[in-house]
Design a protein around this motif. Structure first.
Motif, PDB file in Angstrom:
ATOM      1  N   THR A 162      60.349-104.136 -33.268  1.00 19.18           N
ATOM      2  CA  THR A 162      59.369-104.413 -32.169  1.00 19.18           C
ATOM      3  C   THR A 162      59.170-103.553 -31.279  1.00 19.18           C
ATOM      4  O   THR A 162      60.073-103.005 -30.627  1.00 19.18           O
ATOM      5  N   LEU A 163      57.680-103.048 -30.976  1.00 24.89           N
ATOM      6  CA  LEU A 163      57.406-102.477 -29.795  1.00 24.89           C
ATOM      7  C   LEU A 163      56.800-103.189 -28.870  1.00 24.89           C
ATOM      8  O   LEU A 163      55.449-103.690 -29.006  1.00 24.89           O
ATOM      9  N   TYR A 199      57.036 -99.574 -36.286  1.00 25.04           N
ATOM     10  CA  TYR A 199      56.892-100.787 -35.573  1.00 25.04           C
ATOM     11  C   TYR A 199      55.940-101.773 -36.149  1.00 25.04           C
ATOM     12  O   TYR A 199      54.735-101.950 -35.655  1.00 25.04           O
ATOM     13  N   ASN A 221      61.761-106.390 -22.756  1.00 22.32           N
ATOM     14  CA  ASN A 221      62.043-105.435 -23.581  1.00 22.32           C
ATOM     15  C   ASN A 221      63.385-105.571 -24.185  1.00 22.32           C
ATOM     16  O   ASN A 221      63.795-105.140 -25.460  1.00 22.32           O
ATOM     17  N   GLU A 272      54.704-103.434 -25.289  1.00 22.02           N
ATOM     18  CA  GLU A 272      53.837-102.608 -24.044  1.00 22.02           C
ATOM     19  C   GLU A 272      53.448-103.432 -23.009  1.00 22.02           C
ATOM     20  O   GLU A 272      53.162-104.596 -23.154  1.00 22.02           O
ATOM     21  N   LYS A 295      62.493-108.694 -26.612  1.00 22.51           N
ATOM     22  CA  LYS A 295      61.929-108.365 -27.753  1.00 22.51           C
ATOM     23  C   LYS A 295      60.922-109.391 -28.305  1.00 22.51           C
ATOM     24  O   LYS A 295      60.454-110.415 -27.360  1.00 22.51           O
ATOM     25  N   HIS A 311      54.109-105.151 -32.933  1.00 21.10           N
ATOM     26  CA  HIS A 311      53.413-104.485 -31.804  1.00 21.10           C
ATOM     27  C   HIS A 311      52.850-105.420 -31.065  1.00 21.10           C
ATOM     28  O   HIS A 311      51.656-105.783 -31.296  1.00 21.10           O
TER      29      HIS A 311
END
Length: 119
Positions: free
Chosen positions: A113-114, A64, A97, A116, A100, A67
């Protein structure tokens, strides 16, 4: 308005619009610059909820390279008559999510892509 700025859930009748970053007119350079605060509009049950999220770049990994962590700065309104704040935040998380990094225009980047959430 660019088509890629939207994320639509036709089944539930929800949509998310990425308005972009707020502008900081008091920057160190003296010029207007984008801040770390990103604005999203979430449309749920016929009503728009405006979210301001602090956008933080996180350490990249091989899997990823993009991030991102989001922190809730504000939301208005904070709930709907038939929906709690927690439910709205969960819908927002789901939509981001899916959206993204760059919406539908950049599937390759989105796959790396991550996201959080710190809320």
């Amino acid at each position: 308005v660019h088509q890629h700025s939207w994320c639509v859930d036709k089944e539930r009748g929800y949509w998310l619009f990425n308005c972009g970053f707020l502008i900081n007119n008091d920057s160190i350079s003296g010029y207007a610059e984008a801040s770390d605060k990103e604005v999203f509009i979430l449309h749920v049950n016929g009503q728009n909820i405006v979210f301001i999220l602090a956008h933080h770049g996180m350490e990249a990994t091989d899997l990823y390279p993009i991030h991102i962590s989001y922190e809730l700065v504000s939301m208005s309104p904070s709930s709907l008559p038939n929906m709690s704040r927690e439910s709205l935040l969960n819908i927002l998380k789901d939509a981001i999510n899916i959206f993204k990094y760059n919406g539908i225009r950049d599937l390759e980047e989105n796959a790396r892509t991550l996201i959080e959430f710190d809320f």
